[in-house]
Motif scaffolding. Structure first.
Motif, PDB file in Angstrom:
ATOM      1  N   VAL A  69       0.865  -1.181   0.000  1.00 47.85           N
ATOM      2  CA  VAL A  69       0.000   0.000   0.000  1.00 47.85           C
ATOM      3  C   VAL A  69       0.901   1.230   0.000  1.00 47.85           C
ATOM      4  O   VAL A  69       1.650   1.462   0.955  1.00 47.85           O
ATOM      5  N   THR A 126       9.430   4.005  -0.334  1.00 45.27           N
ATOM      6  CA  THR A 126       9.471   2.743   0.427  1.00 45.27           C
ATOM      7  C   THR A 126       8.695   1.647  -0.298  1.00 45.27           C
ATOM      8  O   THR A 126       9.196   0.521  -0.470  1.00 45.27           O
ATOM      9  N   GLY A 127       7.481   1.961  -0.725  1.00 38.94           N
ATOM     10  CA  GLY A 127       6.654   0.960  -1.402  1.00 38.94           C
ATOM     11  C   GLY A 127       7.277   0.512  -2.712  1.00 38.94           C
ATOM     12  O   GLY A 127       7.309  -0.685  -3.031  1.00 38.94           O
ATOM     13  N   GLN A 146      13.444  14.097  -4.310  1.00 37.75           N
ATOM     14  CA  GLN A 146      12.761  12.819  -4.071  1.00 37.75           C
ATOM     15  C   GLN A 146      12.069  12.311  -5.330  1.00 37.75           C
ATOM     16  O   GLN A 146      12.033  11.109  -5.591  1.00 37.75           O
ATOM     17  N   ALA A 174      -6.447   4.307  -6.404  1.00 39.41           N
ATOM     18  CA  ALA A 174      -7.267   3.432  -5.555  1.00 39.41           C
ATOM     19  C   ALA A 174      -6.681   3.445  -4.145  1.00 39.41           C
ATOM     20  O   ALA A 174      -5.477   3.287  -3.980  1.00 39.41           O
ATOM     21  N   GLY A 197       2.875   5.861   4.290  1.00 40.30           N
ATOM     22  CA  GLY A 197       3.268   7.172   4.794  1.00 40.30           C
ATOM     23  C   GLY A 197       2.864   7.473   6.226  1.00 40.30           C
ATOM     24  O   GLY A 197       2.288   6.642   6.929  1.00 40.30           O
ATOM     25  N   THR A 249      -3.057   4.451   6.757  1.00 43.48           N
ATOM     26  CA  THR A 249      -4.346   3.777   7.010  1.00 43.48           C
ATOM     27  C   THR A 249      -4.084   2.354   7.509  1.00 43.48           C
ATOM     28  O   THR A 249      -4.762   1.868   8.413  1.00 43.48           O
ATOM     29  N   LEU A 306      10.105  25.168   4.451  1.00 47.02           N
ATOM     30  CA  LEU A 306      10.979  24.638   3.402  1.00 47.02           C
ATOM     31  C   LEU A 306      10.489  25.134   2.050  1.00 47.02           C
ATOM     32  O   LEU A 306       9.283  25.322   1.852  1.00 47.02           O
ATOM     33  N   ARG A 320      17.283  23.934  -2.342  1.00 43.32           N
ATOM     34  CA  ARG A 320      16.395  23.693  -1.203  1.00 43.32           C
ATOM     35  C   ARG A 320      16.793  24.683  -0.113  1.00 43.32           C
ATOM     36  O   ARG A 320      17.961  24.708   0.298  1.00 43.32           O
ATOM     37  N   SER A 335       6.595  24.595   1.880  1.00 42.24           N
ATOM     38  CA  SER A 335       5.865  23.866   2.900  1.00 42.24           C
ATOM     39  C   SER A 335       6.174  24.449   4.273  1.00 42.24           C
ATOM     40  O   SER A 335       7.310  24.844   4.556  1.00 42.24           O
ATOM     41  N   GLY A 370       8.883   2.273   6.308  1.00 39.56           N
ATOM     42  CA  GLY A 370       9.022   3.692   5.964  1.00 39.56           C
ATOM     43  C   GLY A 370       8.274   4.586   6.946  1.00 39.56           C
ATOM     44  O   GLY A 370       8.148   4.267   8.136  1.00 39.56           O
ATOM     45  N   ASP A 371       7.761   5.708   6.438  1.00 40.19           N
ATOM     46  CA  ASP A 371       7.083   6.671   7.303  1.00 40.19           C
ATOM     47  C   ASP A 371       5.879   6.068   8.035  1.00 40.19           C
ATOM     48  O   ASP A 371       5.488   6.570   9.083  1.00 40.19           O
ATOM     49  N   PRO A 416      13.029  16.286   9.522  1.00 44.47           N
ATOM     50  CA  PRO A 416      13.769  16.282   8.256  1.00 44.47           C
ATOM     51  C   PRO A 416      15.199  16.790   8.392  1.00 44.47           C
ATOM     52  O   PRO A 416      15.995  16.617   7.473  1.00 44.47           O
ATOM     53  N   GLY A 464      17.981  14.801   7.002  1.00 45.80           N
ATOM     54  CA  GLY A 464      17.541  14.190   5.746  1.00 45.80           C
ATOM     55  C   GLY A 464      17.552  12.676   5.764  1.00 45.80           C
ATOM     56  O   GLY A 464      18.082  12.043   4.859  1.00 45.80           O
ATOM     57  N   GLN A 465      16.959  12.039   6.792  1.00 45.56           N
ATOM     58  CA  GLN A 465      17.021  10.579   6.886  1.00 45.56           C
ATOM     59  C   GLN A 465      15.702   9.880   6.577  1.00 45.56           C
ATOM     60  O   GLN A 465      15.667   8.655   6.462  1.00 45.56           O
ATOM     61  N   GLY A 466      14.590  10.642   6.453  1.00 46.55           N
ATOM     62  CA  GLY A 466      13.268  10.016   6.320  1.00 46.55           C
ATOM     63  C   GLY A 466      13.184   9.041   5.161  1.00 46.55           C
ATOM     64  O   GLY A 466      12.889   7.854   5.340  1.00 46.55           O
TER      65      GLY A 466
HETATM   66  C1  LIG Z   1       7.270  18.692   3.933  1.00 51.25           C
HETATM   67  C2  LIG Z   1       8.176  17.494   4.020  1.00 51.25           C
HETATM   68  C3  LIG Z   1       9.553  17.655   3.849  1.00 51.25           C
HETATM   69  C4  LIG Z   1      10.403  16.563   3.934  1.00 51.25           C
HETATM   70  N1  LIG Z   1      11.722  16.740   3.763  1.00 51.25           N
HETATM   71  C5  LIG Z   1      12.560  15.682   3.849  1.00 51.25           C
HETATM   72  C6  LIG Z   1      13.942  15.805   3.675  1.00 51.25           C
HETATM   73  O1  LIG Z   1      14.414  16.904   3.445  1.00 51.25           O
HETATM   74  N2  LIG Z   1      14.733  14.682   3.742  1.00 51.25           N
HETATM   75  C7  LIG Z   1      14.201  13.429   3.968  1.00 51.25           C
HETATM   76  O2  LIG Z   1      14.933  12.413   3.972  1.00 51.25           O
HETATM   77  N3  LIG Z   1      12.896  13.285   4.158  1.00 51.25           N
HETATM   78  C8  LIG Z   1      12.074  14.376   4.099  1.00 51.25           C
HETATM   79  N4  LIG Z   1      10.761  14.196   4.262  1.00 51.25           N
HETATM   80  C9  LIG Z   1      10.295  12.854   4.542  1.00 51.25           C
HETATM   81  C10 LIG Z   1      10.265  11.989   3.290  1.00 51.25           C
HETATM   82  O3  LIG Z   1       9.579  12.668   2.255  1.00 51.25           O
HETATM   83  C11 LIG Z   1       9.593  10.692   3.695  1.00 51.25           C
HETATM   84  O4  LIG Z   1      10.373  10.089   4.726  1.00 51.25           O
HETATM   85  C12 LIG Z   1       9.443   9.724   2.555  1.00 51.25           C
HETATM   86  O5  LIG Z   1       8.594  10.224   1.547  1.00 51.25           O
HETATM   87  C13 LIG Z   1       8.833   8.420   3.094  1.00 51.25           C
HETATM   88  O6  LIG Z   1       8.539   7.573   2.051  1.00 51.25           O
HETATM   89  P1  LIG Z   1       7.368   6.526   2.189  1.00 51.25           P
HETATM   90  O7  LIG Z   1       7.350   5.806   0.891  1.00 51.25           O
HETATM   91  O8  LIG Z   1       7.541   5.752   3.446  1.00 51.25           O
HETATM   92  O9  LIG Z   1       6.029   7.402   2.367  1.00 51.25           O
HETATM   93  P2  LIG Z   1       5.378   8.469   1.377  1.00 51.25           P
HETATM   94  O10 LIG Z   1       6.396   9.076   0.499  1.00 51.25           O
HETATM   95  O11 LIG Z   1       4.542   9.377   2.218  1.00 51.25           O
HETATM   96  O12 LIG Z   1       4.436   7.606   0.437  1.00 51.25           O
HETATM   97  C14 LIG Z   1       3.234   7.044   0.918  1.00 51.25           C
HETATM   98  C15 LIG Z   1       2.297   6.812  -0.266  1.00 51.25           C
HETATM   99  O13 LIG Z   1       1.146   6.109   0.186  1.00 51.25           O
HETATM  100  C16 LIG Z   1      -0.005   6.634  -0.457  1.00 51.25           C
HETATM  101  N5  LIG Z   1      -1.171   6.313   0.404  1.00 51.25           N
HETATM  102  C17 LIG Z   1      -1.461   6.846   1.609  1.00 51.25           C
HETATM  103  N6  LIG Z   1      -2.578   6.278   2.118  1.00 51.25           N
HETATM  104  C18 LIG Z   1      -3.000   5.359   1.204  1.00 51.25           C
HETATM  105  C19 LIG Z   1      -4.097   4.444   1.155  1.00 51.25           C
HETATM  106  N7  LIG Z   1      -4.985   4.349   2.154  1.00 51.25           N
HETATM  107  N8  LIG Z   1      -4.248   3.665   0.061  1.00 51.25           N
HETATM  108  C20 LIG Z   1      -3.350   3.753  -0.971  1.00 51.25           C
HETATM  109  N9  LIG Z   1      -2.290   4.604  -0.973  1.00 51.25           N
HETATM  110  C21 LIG Z   1      -2.112   5.395   0.107  1.00 51.25           C
HETATM  111  C22 LIG Z   1       0.277   8.110  -0.572  1.00 51.25           C
HETATM  112  O14 LIG Z   1      -0.490   8.713  -1.614  1.00 51.25           O
HETATM  113  C23 LIG Z   1       1.782   8.123  -0.880  1.00 51.25           C
HETATM  114  O15 LIG Z   1       2.049   8.117  -2.266  1.00 51.25           O
HETATM  115  C24 LIG Z   1       9.881  15.281   4.202  1.00 51.25           C
HETATM  116  C25 LIG Z   1       8.503  15.118   4.357  1.00 51.25           C
HETATM  117  C26 LIG Z   1       7.657  16.215   4.275  1.00 51.25           C
HETATM  118  C27 LIG Z   1       6.159  16.025   4.476  1.00 51.25           C
END
Ligand SMILES: Cc1cc2nc3c(=O)[nH]c(=O)nc-3n(C[C@H](O)[C@H](O)[C@H](O)COP(=O)(O)OP(=O)(O)OC[C@H]3O[C@@H](n4cnc5c(N)ncnc54)[C@H](O)[C@@H]3O)c2cc1C
Length: 302
Positions: free
Chosen positions: A7, A12-13, A97, A119, A151, A155, A175, A208, A247, A268-269, A276, A279-281
């Protein structure tokens, strides 16, 4: 029945799907957004994430796109020297990213991963041998395992009810990705009594910029606030212009109490968020994906 449903098509996904598909495991990603994102969010890749991507032949293309920084100055009179790391990638690679996501998405497609965009998962039920995902288009997906890579507002995490403990930081962050006049091609950081600012060059004319104000004002657009913060702290806004992304948010430090419930995993998140700064997220999300991917594939493959 697909072996694994993932999901979320964030970094990460996508990285989890690539690892599973490479091991011959069939997987489907369910992604709420209909279109691929063009926002940047994470600005950089660190050595360990680059090493893992390199193991799959994906790092060098990103290095070509990005701007490798050997040193950064995160605070007054302090220097972090990445050049001393014992790695093929002794750097912080400043790359948007969206560039990392596009690469992973392309690889996932090449490996035959199905991505169902537009979806969203709304509910799930599981028993001893399968998980049933309910989607908002009225369909269902039955799989052996689910990875919740959806993320920070996951959910899946809510549905398996493992909690997300921690807190928000007090200080809002601002940012933006902006243009600066030519000549400003090195990272800048300044810390003052009012807060701190940083400037990191992507290397393609975009920068940035970030500001942390101890006493934030909340009037005007996010871009107006960030320029004001730069004036207060650094005495100049470096003539920043053309914001392509802005942001203002409160960073959080939180972690799920468990990363697994039965046949459902978090990565992941969805599993952990931190400031941030540093920059490790995204980096830790990619590392989760490489860690979970081969283990889940080994299980599915017997
Ligand atoms: C404003 C901001 C600035 C940031 N700056 C930095 C930075 O400078 N350096 C850094 O390392 N990290 C930064 N981060 C964090 C970084 O972007 C995240 O750690 C990273 O995107 C995590 O990846 P992820 O795939 O785990 O989650 P996400 O990138 O959040 O992806 C989750 C995906 O799941 C989808 N989704 C959510 N709910 C559902 C559902 N119910 N059904 C289907 N799909 C769904 C979403 O649409 C999204 O595409 C920042 C984050 C934010 C918000």
């Amino acid at each position: 029945m697909t072996d694994v449903a993932i999901v979320g098509a964030g970094p990460t996904g996508l990285a989890t799907a690539c690892e599973l598909a490479l091991a011959g495991v069939s997987c489907t990603i369910v992604e709420r957004r209909a279109a691929e994102p063009n926002i940047t969010r994470a600005f950089g890749l660190h050595a360990r994430a680059l090493e893992l991507l390199d193991a799959r032949g994906m790092a060098d293309e990103l290095v070509e796109q990005g701007n490798p920084l050997r040193t950064v100055h995160p605070a007054y009179a302090s220097t972090v020297d990445f050049g001393r790391l014992d790695t093929r990638y002794p750097m912080l690679l400043v790359v948007p990213q969206s560039g990392t996501e596009q690469l992973l998405s392309r690889r996932a497609n090449e490996l035959g991963v199905q991505i169902r965009r537009g979806a969203a998962v709304t509910d799930l039920t599981q028993d001893a041998s399968s998980v049933r995902l309910h989607l908002d288009d009225g369909t269902e997906l039955v799989t052996q395992y689910v990875v919740g890579a959806d993320g920070a507002h996951s959910t899946v995490r809510d549905l398996i009810d493992v909690g997300f403990v921690g807190e928000s930081y007090d200080m809002p962050m601002l940012l933006a990705d902006v243009r600066l006049p030519s000549g400003a091609d090195s990272p800048i950081s300044q810390v003052g009594t009012e807060g701190a600012v940083v400037v990191l060059p992507f290397g393609d004319g975009w920068f940035r910029v970030g500001a942390w104000l101890l006493r934030p004002e909340e009037t005007g657009t996010d871009f107006a606030q960030i320029r004001r913060a730069f004036h207060l702290i650094a005495g100049t806004d470096y003539d920043m212009s053309e914001p392509r992304w802005c942001s203002r948010f409160l960073a959080q430090r939180r972690q799920a109490r468990a990363y697994r419930s039965g046949r459902v995993f978090l990565a992941g998140d969805a599993a952990h968020v931190n400031s941030p700064i540093g920059g490790q997220g995204m980096n830790t999300g990619i590392q989760d994906a490489f860690n979970l991917g081969w283990k889940l594939a080994a299980d599915v493959n017997g």
